[in-house]
Enzyme design. Structure first.
Site, PDB file in Angstrom:
ATOM      1  N   SER A 196      47.067  35.260  50.996  1.00 21.94           N
ATOM      2  CA  SER A 196      47.522  36.720  50.938  1.00 21.94           C
ATOM      3  C   SER A 196      48.447  37.044  51.483  1.00 21.94           C
ATOM      4  CB  SER A 196      46.242  37.793  51.229  1.00 21.94           C
ATOM      5  OG  SER A 196      45.386  37.671  50.016  1.00 21.94           O
ATOM      6  N   LYS A 232      51.523  38.353  49.682  1.00 25.95           N
ATOM      7  CA  LYS A 232      51.793  39.701  49.422  1.00 25.95           C
ATOM      8  C   LYS A 232      52.794  40.468  50.124  1.00 25.95           C
ATOM      9  CE  LYS A 232      47.120  40.183  47.837  1.00 25.95           C
ATOM     10  NZ  LYS A 232      45.761  39.916  48.265  1.00 25.95           N
ATOM     11  N   SER A 238      44.698  44.547  51.035  1.00 23.24           N
ATOM     12  CA  SER A 238      44.792  43.151  50.256  1.00 23.24           C
ATOM     13  C   SER A 238      44.240  43.174  49.100  1.00 23.24           C
ATOM     14  CB  SER A 238      44.301  42.041  51.437  1.00 23.24           C
ATOM     15  OG  SER A 238      44.659  40.798  51.199  1.00 23.24           O
TER      16      SER A 238
END
Length: 509
Positions: free
Chosen positions: A59, A62, A119
């Site tokens: 993640s 991102k 997230s």
């Protein structure tokens, strides 16, 4: 060595020298972590370990999604108030996610906050489709941006970091990206360190445990998939100097935060002791290693340890009894150089500093009364969804009622009361096990009804049974259908007395 013969001594020395040479030359990869600390302003490398080894980003991807989106905002291609629709593709993403239905509208600003704090994988896709029209189109923009920034080891396939063939980065490239965010988008930096968000009645804390715990922490993003281990890109500012720390492949969410804090502490202390260390150059000049990224799936998600579904489910319990060796080293080098600070493990085990969550919501940009109404509407949707779950639980229990209908009048009313008690009791347990923040208001709203069955559940089951046992005829009538259909009906009440009501009321797990 003095007791060995000269020939043996010479041979032993040769093997030692060879082993040492191999240890230096061999890349440290098999469950080594990738660690890096750089100065945000200059890019000067203060510490590096496996920093140019390829790694699965998870993640922390991102960060690039936010960078590309905010560059589009800055260039006027869309605004923070622009509304984007949740597509079926976005809604189908794996957790962690907001879980909005297709067609739900959300502003760019709210989608960014949900993505960076919670997230949310679905919000990353919403932003990708809003900026470029499709996930593939947005991934192409991510890759061209990475090349422009000098992230030569990075390749993106999707905007959220879920496992995908060919999605890779390195600690070096992530530090380059973090510096670009600070340099190119200073006005939007708050997205990188928002402590918490509130959606309806749910409050979500930032998964980056340094935010609100480590003094001066002000960025960036966590990540986890089985193959990558626990990743974190973090930053902190002290006495006007800002450092960026990257940790890839840590063994837990707590471990990655502690390691990042240790790296930052070493980096801040290094300002005084820099003359003791050789220069490592700048982050852009670190030489990439040509290899495949290590796959940590067996270590992170094998049968011996619970597999976290996402960053959201990580184990946040600190396992710190005393200082680790890293903390001890930090304490030694920084003693007397700055005011004493608590050990990183102790800091990160504490609750975050209290802060007002940023309110996020669905629909277009709202302020004042309209915002209050939007938040209330989102709360109502959550409550309705929760009540729907409870009704489904009650509907799952037709068997007891079906049996009771074929029995005599007394048995019928008895089964009804049992089924009612069971539905209440199961609905109560469903309310308890539902989403963490949602449970509290629901328990308060239903305190009386849920408390009543608690006190009378079992006694209520026994009492009607005893009352029905007095007249012999109704009791026998109740037992006939309760007995097995294939065998002769047994008029004796020894079996029906305790088991019929209790069987009807036995909760399903």
């Amino acid at each position: 060595m003095q007791f060995l013969r000269p020939s043996l001594r010479k041979s032993s020395l040769s093997w030692i020298v060879l082993a040492a040479a191999l240890a230096v030359l061999a890349p440290r990869v098999v469950h080594a972590e990738a660690l890096l600390v750089v100065e945000a302003d200059t890019g000067k490398v203060l510490q590096a370990e496996n920093a140019t080894y390829p790694w699965y980003p998870a993640s922390v991807t991102k960060m690039m999604t936010a960078y590309v989106t905010l560059k589009a905002v800055k260039e006027g291609r869309l605004s923070l108030e622009s509304t984007l629709a949740v597509s079926p593709v976005a809604a189908s993403q794996s957790p962690s996610k907001m879980g909005f239905r297709p067609g739900t509208q959300v502003t760019v600003e709210n989608a960014l906050l949900m993505m960076m704090v919670k997230s949310a994988n679905d919000m990353a896709v919403v932003l990708a489709e809003g900026v470029a029209g499709s996930v593939d189109g947005f991934s192409a923009q991510m890759n061209s941006t990475a090349q422009r920034l000098g992230m030569t080891q990075t390749s993106y396939v999707n905007p959220n970091g879920l496992p995908a063939e060919g999605q890779v980065t390195s600690a070096r490239d992530l530090a380059i990206l973090a510096r670009a965010i600070l340099r190119d988008l200073p006005e939007y930096e708050y997205f990188m360190h928002t402590p918490s968000i509130r959606f309806g009645r749910r409050v979500t804390q930032n998964f980056n445990k340094l935010i609100g715990r480590y003094p001066g922490a002000d960025g960036f993003k966590t990540g986890f998939i089985c193959a990558s281990g626990y990743n974190l890109v973090a930053s902190a500012t002290r006495n006007g100097k800002r450092l960026i720390a990257v940790v890839l492949g840590a063994s837990s969410g707590q471990a990655r935060a502690v390691k990042a804090a240790q790296l930052l502490e070493r980096g801040f202390a290094n300002n005084t002791l820099s003359w003791l260390r050789p220069s490592l150059g700048t982050v852009d000049n670190l030489v990439p290693v040509d290899a495949s990224p290590p796959n940590l799936r067996d270590e992170m998600c094998n049968g011996k340890r619970k597999r976290p579904a996402s960053d959201e489910d990580e184990d946040l319990v600190a396992s710190a009894n005393g200082a680790s060796s890293g903390e001890a080293a930090v304490a030694f080098f920084t003693a007397g150089l700055q005011p004493p600070m608590a050990k990183p493990s102790e800091l990160l085990a504490a609750a975050p500093v209290a802060s007002q969550p940023v309110v996020v919501y669905t629909g277009p940009k709202k302020t004042g009364d309209a915002l209050i109404a939007a938040v209330a509407a989102d709360e109502q949707k959550q409550t309705t969804r929760h009540r729907g779950k409870k009704s489904r639980v009650a509907a799952r229990k037709p068997d007891a009622a079906a049996e009771a209908r074929t029995a005599g009048k007394d048995a019928k009313s008895e089964a009804k009361s049992e089924a009612k008690s069971e539905a209440k009791s199961e609905a109560k347990s469903e309310a308890k096990s539902d989403g963490k923040p949602a449970a509290k208001p629901v328990r308060q709203a239903h305190a009386k009804p849920s408390g009543a069955p608690k006190a009378s559940d079992k006694p209520a089951a026994d009492k009607p049974a005893a009352a029905t046992a007095k007249p012999a005829k109704p009791k026998a009538a109740a037992e006939k259908p309760a007995a097995r259909p294939a065998t002769k009906p047994a008029p004796k009440s020894s079996e029906a007395k305790p088991s019929d009501p209790k069987t009807a009321a036995a909760p399903r797990s």
